[in-house]
Design a protein around this motif. Structure first.
Motif, mmCIF file in Angstrom:
data_model
loop_
_atom_site.group_PDB
_atom_site.id
_atom_site.type_symbol
_atom_site.label_atom_id
_atom_site.label_comp_id
_atom_site.label_asym_id
_atom_site.label_seq_id
_atom_site.Cartn_x
_atom_site.Cartn_y
_atom_site.Cartn_z
ATOM 1 N N ALA A 39 0.939 -1.289 -0.129
ATOM 2 C CA ALA A 39 0.106 0.055 0.013
ATOM 3 C C ALA A 39 0.969 1.324 -0.025
ATOM 4 O O ALA A 39 0.525 2.100 -0.722
ATOM 5 C CB ALA A 39 -0.844 -0.215 1.106
ATOM 6 N N LEU A 40 1.948 1.377 0.735
ATOM 7 C CA LEU A 40 2.857 2.272 0.888
ATOM 8 C C LEU A 40 3.474 2.567 -0.487
ATOM 9 O O LEU A 40 3.555 3.864 -0.900
ATOM 10 C CB LEU A 40 3.864 2.178 1.855
ATOM 11 N N ASN A 57 2.479 2.116 -3.444
ATOM 12 C CA ASN A 57 1.436 2.595 -4.330
ATOM 13 C C ASN A 57 1.174 4.084 -4.019
ATOM 14 O O ASN A 57 0.791 4.751 -5.018
ATOM 15 C CB ASN A 57 0.428 1.629 -4.854
ATOM 16 N N TYR A 58 0.936 4.175 -2.642
ATOM 17 C CA TYR A 58 0.681 5.590 -2.202
ATOM 18 C C TYR A 58 1.631 6.396 -2.926
ATOM 19 O O TYR A 58 1.362 7.686 -3.265
ATOM 20 C CB TYR A 58 0.510 5.503 -0.837
ATOM 21 N N LEU A 88 1.140 7.758 -6.171
ATOM 22 C CA LEU A 88 -0.051 8.725 -6.415
ATOM 23 C C LEU A 88 0.569 10.021 -5.932
ATOM 24 O O LEU A 88 0.344 11.063 -6.464
ATOM 25 C CB LEU A 88 -1.015 8.335 -5.404
ATOM 26 N N ARG A 89 0.991 9.954 -4.636
ATOM 27 C CA ARG A 89 1.451 11.438 -4.064
ATOM 28 C C ARG A 89 2.504 12.085 -4.759
ATOM 29 O O ARG A 89 2.373 13.301 -4.639
ATOM 30 C CB ARG A 89 2.123 11.038 -2.644
ATOM 31 N N THR A 108 7.638 0.015 -9.310
ATOM 32 C CA THR A 108 7.101 -0.590 -8.035
ATOM 33 C C THR A 108 7.863 -1.632 -7.517
ATOM 34 O O THR A 108 8.208 -1.831 -6.356
ATOM 35 C CB THR A 108 5.795 -1.032 -8.368
ATOM 36 N N ILE A 168 -12.670 8.057 -3.162
ATOM 37 C CA ILE A 168 -11.610 8.567 -2.874
ATOM 38 C C ILE A 168 -10.849 9.485 -3.783
ATOM 39 O O ILE A 168 -10.206 10.647 -3.264
ATOM 40 C CB ILE A 168 -10.412 7.405 -2.663
ATOM 41 N N SER A 203 -9.400 13.166 -3.388
ATOM 42 C CA SER A 203 -7.735 13.393 -3.692
ATOM 43 C C SER A 203 -7.409 13.321 -5.284
ATOM 44 O O SER A 203 -6.313 13.571 -5.565
ATOM 45 C CB SER A 203 -7.028 12.439 -2.729
ATOM 46 N N TRP A 231 -3.780 14.315 -6.951
ATOM 47 C CA TRP A 231 -2.873 13.431 -7.609
ATOM 48 C C TRP A 231 -2.753 13.290 -9.213
ATOM 49 O O TRP A 231 -1.863 12.479 -9.723
ATOM 50 C CB TRP A 231 -3.257 11.811 -7.153
ATOM 51 N N LEU A 274 -3.919 3.325 -7.111
ATOM 52 C CA LEU A 274 -4.788 3.367 -6.013
ATOM 53 C C LEU A 274 -5.625 2.046 -5.728
ATOM 54 O O LEU A 274 -5.820 1.504 -4.918
ATOM 55 C CB LEU A 274 -6.130 4.432 -6.332
ATOM 56 N N ALA A 292 -2.860 -0.418 -4.350
ATOM 57 C CA ALA A 292 -3.198 -0.082 -2.920
ATOM 58 C C ALA A 292 -4.247 -0.770 -2.089
ATOM 59 O O ALA A 292 -3.967 -1.244 -0.846
ATOM 60 C CB ALA A 292 -2.939 1.441 -2.605
#
Length: 419
Positions: free
Chosen positions: A55-56, A58-59, A62-63, A96, A295, A299, A303, A316, A319
């Motif tokens: 999850a981190l 993939n975040y 996005l971020r 990734t 979501i 956001s 993104w 997303l 994640a």
């Protein structure tokens, strides 16, 4: 009194399931048992950390808006949406994998080597990781192209059609993997002529498995784990056993394992697996179809994502899948464990080697906790525990004692288990 003197004394007594089970379980004691318990219990935490790391990673895509940048880059290269998605898959998979690499090295190499389960050098392991990455590039590009096309064409019901698409990919994967993917990592050679090969094929033919050869896999160059399988669908069906099983265990054990693996085929676990995968995917995609738009409404602009059908939203989706797998794991484990127990019972009837099966259960306990609590077995075991399997084998032996040759009617087979 030593273990084997206990076994000799027990041989003179009426067969007792609990005593026979205890004698087998006592072959794993001291540091070996502590190491096995520690390795398997550490895996409980890996379920959580694997999900959080996925999850981190993939975040971060996005971020940092890297995902959006890759999507816009792909759009400038071609107008075809499917090709845009496939182009996007290239940086997505590579970055990734790179961001996950430290965690992958720890889990798949360092930890395995620490517990004595890794036979490869770091360079050899890394080479196989590179091959796996190339395979992932191809498969991810195809799957993303298909699923994103469904999202674009059926924005309200894509979760339904998407699960059907994923089932199709699963079926194709089971068809082609034995022939085209598995040989990328190991060599498959026909098993040498001999009584054991003929006994395995006789079991296969008795159970209407359309195979005329048995293949040996050189898995010992990677690890010390014993394994076998009946893989493939239709024309790609293949009976395989790895060289660890062949070299580390006596013929009785090999027959017991092959009987179990044939059970998966005869009991229809391959199509059942596809259906279970489809059902699980259906639930998962339904949740995503509801969560992702909400979501993105909050956001998505930050993104750089235009909507649920924008390929930039892939991290997303990924994640959320990583996080949802954590609570779903006990259910997935239980589904698999039920099928493994069914194959255990089939294998005992097919091979008629209860002591061989118990021996194998003890060998697998080199890296599987032998005697978990009922809650541990329910939550974390995707196979029956060693204790459950040994007791099941001894219960089968007790029911069929009069049918077995005289040498197999003792409380425990006296041949020692070699490391």
């Amino acid at each position: 009194m030593t273990l084997w003197s206990l076994a000799a004394a027990a041989a003179a007594q009426p067969f007792d399931v609990e005593t026979a089970t205890r004698l087998y379980l006592e072959t794993l004691q001291g540091p070996a048992r502590a190491r096995s318990d520690a390795y398997f219990e550490g895996g409980y935490w890996l379920i959580l950390w694997n999900g959080l790391v996925g999850a981190l990673v993939n975040y971060l895509l996005l971020r940092t808006r890297w995902s959006a940048a890759w999507a816009r880059w792909a759009e400038r290269r071609t107008r075809r949406r499917a090709l845009q998605t496939m182009l996007y898959a290239i940086p997505f998979v590579l970055v990734t994998a790179l961001l996950s690499l430290p965690w992958t090295i720890y889990v798949d190499y360092v930890r395995e080597a620490k517990y004595g389960l890794m036979n490869q050098s770091f360079a050899g392991w890394g080479g196989e990781q590179a091959i796996a990455l190339l395979v992932s590039l191809v498969t991810t590009a195809l799957i993303l192209a298909a699923v994103m096309a469904v999202i674009r064409r059926a924005p309200r019901t894509w979760w339904l059609w998407g699960s059907a698409v994923m089932m199709g990919f699963a079926a194709v994967g089971l068809l082609v993997t034995p022939v085209f993917v598995a040989p990328l990592f190991n060599h498959y050679t026909p098993m040498a002529e001999g009584p054991l090969r003929e006994q395995i094929l006789a079991m296969a033919h008795a159970n209407r498995i359309p195979a005329d050869n048995v293949y040996v896999v050189d898995a010992s160059r990677q690890s010390k784990r014993i394994s076998a399988n009946v893989s493939g669908i239709g024309p790609t069906i293949r009976i395989s056993l790895n060289d660890n099983l062949l070299n580390r265990t006596p013929p009785q054990d090999v027959k017991a394992v092959m009987g179990h693996e044939m059970g998966h085929y005869v009991l229809g676990h391959i199509p059942v697996l596809i259906l279970e995968f489809g059902a699980g995917t259906l639930v998962l995609l339904f949740i995503l179809s509801r969560a992702v738009p909400r979501i993105l409404a909050r956001s998505g602009a930050r993104w750089g994502i235009e909507g649920p059908a924008d390929v930039a939203a892939v991290p997303l989706y990924a994640a959320l899948v990583a996080l949802l797998i954590i609570p779903a794991t006990p259910l997935l484990n239980s589904m698999t464990r039920i099928e493994e127990a069914q194959a255990d019972r089939f294998g005992l009837d097919a091979a008629r080697e209860p002591d061989g099966f118990a021996d194998v259960a003890m060998r697998l306990s080199e890296y599987r906790k032998i005697a978990p609590t009922p809650l541990e077995e329910l939550l974390f075991f995707d196979h029956p525990s060693g204790r459950t399997r040994v007791r099941g084998a001894m219960a089968w032996k007790a029911r069929h004692l009069a049918e077995l040759p005289p040498g197999q009617r003792t409380m425990v087979r006296p041949a020692p288990v070699t490391p």
